[in-house]
Design a protein around this motif. Structure first.
Motif, PDB file in Angstrom:
ATOM      1  N   GLU A 110      -0.452 -42.693 -48.757  1.00 58.29           N
ATOM      2  CA  GLU A 110      -1.297 -43.872 -48.612  1.00 58.29           C
ATOM      3  C   GLU A 110      -2.663 -43.436 -48.084  1.00 58.29           C
ATOM      4  OE1 GLU A 110       0.416 -46.972 -46.293  1.00 58.29           O
ATOM      5  OE2 GLU A 110       2.059 -47.340 -47.699  1.00 58.29           O
ATOM      6  N   PRO A 111      -3.737 -44.091 -48.533  1.00 60.10           N
ATOM      7  CA  PRO A 111      -5.071 -43.723 -48.047  1.00 60.10           C
ATOM      8  C   PRO A 111      -5.236 -44.047 -46.572  1.00 60.10           C
ATOM      9  CG  PRO A 111      -5.172 -45.776 -49.283  1.00 60.10           C
ATOM     10  CD  PRO A 111      -3.778 -45.238 -49.474  1.00 60.10           C
ATOM     11  N   VAL A 112      -6.264 -43.487 -45.975  1.00 62.72           N
ATOM     12  CA  VAL A 112      -6.598 -43.824 -44.595  1.00 62.72           C
ATOM     13  C   VAL A 112      -6.953 -45.315 -44.527  1.00 62.72           C
ATOM     14  CG1 VAL A 112      -8.225 -43.389 -42.703  1.00 62.72           C
ATOM     15  CG2 VAL A 112      -7.403 -41.484 -44.124  1.00 62.72           C
ATOM     16  N   GLY A 113      -6.555 -45.989 -43.466  1.00 64.20           N
ATOM     17  CA  GLY A 113      -6.839 -47.423 -43.312  1.00 64.20           C
ATOM     18  C   GLY A 113      -8.284 -47.649 -42.880  1.00 64.20           C
ATOM     19  N   ILE A 114      -9.209 -47.399 -43.792  1.00 65.52           N
ATOM     20  CA  ILE A 114     -10.640 -47.444 -43.470  1.00 65.52           C
ATOM     21  C   ILE A 114     -11.062 -48.840 -43.004  1.00 65.52           C
ATOM     22  CG2 ILE A 114     -12.971 -47.158 -44.414  1.00 65.52           C
ATOM     23  CD1 ILE A 114     -11.703 -45.101 -46.400  1.00 65.52           C
ATOM     24  N   GLY A 115     -10.636 -49.858 -43.735  1.00 63.27           N
ATOM     25  CA  GLY A 115     -11.008 -51.219 -43.364  1.00 63.27           C
ATOM     26  C   GLY A 115     -10.475 -51.609 -42.001  1.00 63.27           C
ATOM     27  N   ARG A 116      -9.257 -51.218 -41.709  1.00 66.18           N
ATOM     28  CA  ARG A 116      -8.650 -51.554 -40.421  1.00 66.18           C
ATOM     29  C   ARG A 116      -9.377 -50.855 -39.279  1.00 66.18           C
ATOM     30  NH1 ARG A 116      -2.278 -51.113 -42.424  1.00 66.18           N
ATOM     31  NH2 ARG A 116      -2.444 -52.818 -43.967  1.00 66.18           N
ATOM     32  N   LEU A 117      -9.832 -49.633 -39.529  1.00 69.81           N
ATOM     33  CA  LEU A 117     -10.595 -48.904 -38.519  1.00 69.81           C
ATOM     34  C   LEU A 117     -11.975 -49.514 -38.323  1.00 69.81           C
ATOM     35  CD1 LEU A 117      -9.604 -45.224 -39.411  1.00 69.81           C
ATOM     36  CD2 LEU A 117      -8.826 -46.582 -37.456  1.00 69.81           C
ATOM     37  N   GLU A 118     -12.592 -49.959 -39.407  1.00 75.97           N
ATOM     38  CA  GLU A 118     -13.901 -50.615 -39.291  1.00 75.97           C
ATOM     39  C   GLU A 118     -13.781 -51.894 -38.461  1.00 75.97           C
ATOM     40  OE1 GLU A 118     -17.583 -52.255 -42.088  1.00 75.97           O
ATOM     41  OE2 GLU A 118     -15.603 -51.909 -42.982  1.00 75.97           O
ATOM     42  N   ARG A 119     -12.742 -52.659 -38.729  1.00 77.81           N
ATOM     43  CA  ARG A 119     -12.515 -53.877 -37.948  1.00 77.81           C
ATOM     44  C   ARG A 119     -12.336 -53.543 -36.471  1.00 77.81           C
ATOM     45  NH1 ARG A 119      -7.961 -58.678 -38.190  1.00 77.81           N
ATOM     46  NH2 ARG A 119      -7.791 -58.870 -35.934  1.00 77.81           N
ATOM     47  N   PHE A 120     -11.517 -52.531 -36.168  1.00 76.24           N
ATOM     48  CA  PHE A 120     -11.289 -52.140 -34.769  1.00 76.24           C
ATOM     49  C   PHE A 120     -12.602 -51.824 -34.077  1.00 76.24           C
ATOM     50  CE2 PHE A 120     -11.039 -48.627 -31.760  1.00 76.24           C
ATOM     51  CZ  PHE A 120     -10.256 -49.192 -30.763  1.00 76.24           C
ATOM     52  N   VAL A 121     -13.433 -51.032 -34.727  1.00 72.90           N
ATOM     53  CA  VAL A 121     -14.704 -50.612 -34.129  1.00 72.90           C
ATOM     54  C   VAL A 121     -15.616 -51.819 -33.878  1.00 72.90           C
ATOM     55  CG1 VAL A 121     -16.843 -49.344 -34.601  1.00 72.90           C
ATOM     56  CG2 VAL A 121     -14.635 -48.267 -35.040  1.00 72.90           C
ATOM     57  N   ALA A 122     -15.717 -52.689 -34.871  1.00 68.51           N
ATOM     58  CA  ALA A 122     -16.585 -53.866 -34.731  1.00 68.51           C
ATOM     59  C   ALA A 122     -16.082 -54.788 -33.628  1.00 68.51           C
ATOM     60  CB  ALA A 122     -16.655 -54.609 -36.066  1.00 68.51           C
ATOM     61  N   ASP A 123     -14.761 -54.979 -33.558  1.00 73.01           N
ATOM     62  CA  ASP A 123     -14.198 -55.841 -32.521  1.00 73.01           C
ATOM     63  C   ASP A 123     -14.375 -55.219 -31.128  1.00 73.01           C
ATOM     64  OD1 ASP A 123     -13.489 -57.574 -34.521  1.00 73.01           O
ATOM     65  OD2 ASP A 123     -11.325 -57.216 -34.382  1.00 73.01           O
ATOM     66  N   TYR A 124     -14.217 -53.916 -31.050  1.00 71.57           N
ATOM     67  CA  TYR A 124     -14.384 -53.229 -29.768  1.00 71.57           C
ATOM     68  C   TYR A 124     -15.818 -53.401 -29.275  1.00 71.57           C
ATOM     69  CZ  TYR A 124     -13.963 -49.667 -26.144  1.00 71.57           C
ATOM     70  OH  TYR A 124     -13.941 -49.018 -24.931  1.00 71.57           O
ATOM     71  N   HIS A 125     -16.757 -53.241 -30.179  1.00 74.27           N
ATOM     72  CA  HIS A 125     -18.176 -53.401 -29.812  1.00 74.27           C
ATOM     73  C   HIS A 125     -18.443 -54.825 -29.319  1.00 74.27           C
ATOM     74  CE1 HIS A 125     -22.573 -53.200 -30.081  1.00 74.27           C
ATOM     75  NE2 HIS A 125     -22.507 -54.368 -30.706  1.00 74.27           N
ATOM     76  N   ARG A 126     -17.927 -55.814 -30.032  1.00 79.08           N
ATOM     77  CA  ARG A 126     -18.166 -57.209 -29.652  1.00 79.08           C
ATOM     78  C   ARG A 126     -17.578 -57.518 -28.275  1.00 79.08           C
ATOM     79  NH1 ARG A 126     -15.533 -59.158 -33.286  1.00 79.08           N
ATOM     80  NH2 ARG A 126     -13.715 -59.980 -32.195  1.00 79.08           N
ATOM     81  N   GLU A 127     -16.433 -56.934 -27.981  1.00 79.05           N
ATOM     82  CA  GLU A 127     -15.738 -57.229 -26.727  1.00 79.05           C
ATOM     83  C   GLU A 127     -16.269 -56.438 -25.533  1.00 79.05           C
ATOM     84  OE1 GLU A 127     -11.758 -56.346 -27.856  1.00 79.05           O
ATOM     85  OE2 GLU A 127     -11.651 -58.007 -29.302  1.00 79.05           O
ATOM     86  N   HIS A 128     -16.943 -55.302 -25.806  1.00 82.15           N
ATOM     87  CA  HIS A 128     -17.329 -54.419 -24.708  1.00 82.15           C
ATOM     88  C   HIS A 128     -18.837 -54.202 -24.575  1.00 82.15           C
ATOM     89  CE1 HIS A 128     -13.065 -53.329 -25.328  1.00 82.15           C
ATOM     90  NE2 HIS A 128     -13.062 -53.040 -24.039  1.00 82.15           N
TER      91      HIS A 128
END
Length: 461
Positions: A110-128
């Motif tokens: 299976e490919p790397v979960g690129i979209g899921r990682l992008e979401r994590f990063v964006a959410d982390y930035h918004r929260e912190h």
């Protein structure tokens, strides 16, 4: 050494029996531990094919490498170099047919979960991170954007970063376009869209709502009277299509546009909504794309038994695999290889059945998919008190009909050159207004392309 786990890290989700009764976000997002683990699956290829598969060319291996180092803000800054809406893209982009489709890990595993990682990063930035974007020094040029959807917001953001005075004119009472009125809360929370828009405002982007270009003012007037040196038309494709079936004008028959706008923008599912919507008991949704999945899953949350009627098979279904799986988990019935031929009503003018005909697949058509052919004498009825048509949209003719020199093709889409300039000097267009209904990320790619072209055009004036 890369982590050679063959499967991408699973996305935590609400239980199907719980979520089918609420509008809360289905996918819950990666924890920090999950994100770091998934990031180590990236091979950090010398020639990253994933980047070429991204319409906005995010530097994917670079931001993923930052996650492995637990430098999440650094990862966000890399994504932000090319994307104005990372929290949105991480949720609704069809990564499986773009960046992840090209991932080398996907050849055997299976490919790397690129979209899921992008979401994590964006959410982390918004929260912190509470810092606001700073408005760049003005370069003295004014640009108007028509439509505050994905293409318009992206174009505005890229131009604002270069010092342009950008004003977006939006017809609805809230900015966001399809992100606000089309995609349900359970896939894309509106607070996230609003947060991304606030970031653009921090760059100095002005947004004027309740302004219908073509009625409130014309494109020509914006340029000749208001001093805008260039205009980008990103007005989308909001004109719904119907099949012109007998009975299609019965009460209880909706376009997906109306149904989803009332649900998403007007919050019609809430008990105290100012614009409540009909709560069906049995609903038929016609279509097989993401819009059909969104409409069906909204109807399910209103308490309906839902059938999706689609004229091809599951293999040809254009909706994202994840959305189809979620719909199936929520109890939505897929009546495939069927097509509606008539809408039947009761004595009060309400739909009460949808007559369908069974189909079989013939030779491939121009889309490359096998053409559905009706099976003579196979008609049958499905009981329904609601029918939602989700078979596509086209651009609204208002702008082209009120703008002299603006040409459109036979489908009503604006004609542009390789730089996305229309047939009117200084007027650019992109997204669904040019291509017809497509994806959020392709519209963003067009907005990015147009911004670069406008910058080149005005830099030479």
């Amino acid at each position: 050494m890369a982590n050679m786990e063959p499967k991408k890290t699973a996305m935590p989700t609400q239980d199907a029996d719980v979520r089918k009764n609420n509008f809360d976000e289905v996918a819950l997002g990666y924890t920090e531990e999950m994100a770091v683990f998934e990031s180590t699956r990236c091979l950090n290829c010398k020639n990253p094919r994933c980047v070429a598969g991204c319409p906005v060319n995010i530097h994917i291996p670079d931001f993923i490498a930052k996650i492995t180092e637990k430098d999440y803000e650094g990862a966000y800054q890399i994504i932000s170099l090319t994307s104005s809406l990372p929290a949105v893209c991480g949720r609704v982009c069809p990564q499986e047919s773009q960046c992840e489709k090209n991932c080398v890990r996907g050849i055997k595993d299976e490919p790397v979960g690129i979209g899921r990682l992008e979401r994590f990063v964006a959410d982390y930035h918004r929260e912190h991170n509470n810092t606001q974007a700073e408005k760049p020094v003005s370069n003295g040029h004014k640009v108007a954007i028509v439509g505050a959807g994905p293409s318009g917001l992206t174009c505005a953001g890229d131009l604002a970063k270069k010092g342009y005075e950008v004003t977006i004119f939006e017809a609805l009472h809230e900015a966001g376009g399809v992100l606000m009125y089309g995609i349900p809360e359970f896939r894309l929370p509106k607070a996230i869209v609003k947060n991304e828009i606030e970031q653009l405002k921090g760059l100095g982007v002005k947004i004027i709502t309740n302004f219908v270009v073509g009625r409130s003012d014309t494109v020509g007037a914006l340029m000749e009277e208001d001093g805008f040196e260039a205009v980008f038309i990103g007005s989308g494709a909001g004109l719904p299509r119907f099949m012109n079936l007998p009975g299609e004008n019965l009460k209880g028959v909706f376009s997906a546009n109306e149904f989803l706008t009332r649900i998403n923008l007007m919050k019609a599912y809430q008990p105290d909504a100012n614009t409540p919507i009909y709560h069906p008991k049995k609903c038929v949704v016609v279509g097989g794309g993401n819009v059909a999945m969104d409409a069906a899953r909204c109807a399910r949350r209103l308490g309906a038994e839902v059938h999706i009627v689609y004229r091809r098979s599951m293999e040809e279904l254009p909706a994202r695999k994840e959305e189809v799986e979620h719909a199936q988990e929520e109890g939505i019935v897929f009546d495939l290889l069927n097509n509606p031929v008539e809408v039947l009503g009761d004595e009060n003018g309400w739909v009460n059945q949808v007559r369908c005909i069974k189909m079989e697949l013939g030779e491939p058509d121009e889309s490359g998919r096998r053409r559905p052919v009706p099976i003579e004498g196979s008609e049958f009825e499905i009981d329904a008190d609601c029918m939602i048509m989700a078979i596509g949209t086209s651009p609204n003719p208002l702008i082209r009909s009120t703008t002299e020199g603006l040409e459109a093709n036979r489908k009503g889409c604006l004609v542009v050159d390789e730089n996305l300039m229309t047939t009117k000097e200084g007027v650019y267009a992109g997204g669904d207004a040019v291509t017809g209904a497509a994806t959020v990320i392709s519209a963003m790619g067009a907005g990015k392309h147009a911004a670069a072209s406008i910058d080149a055009y005005l830099s030479n004036k």
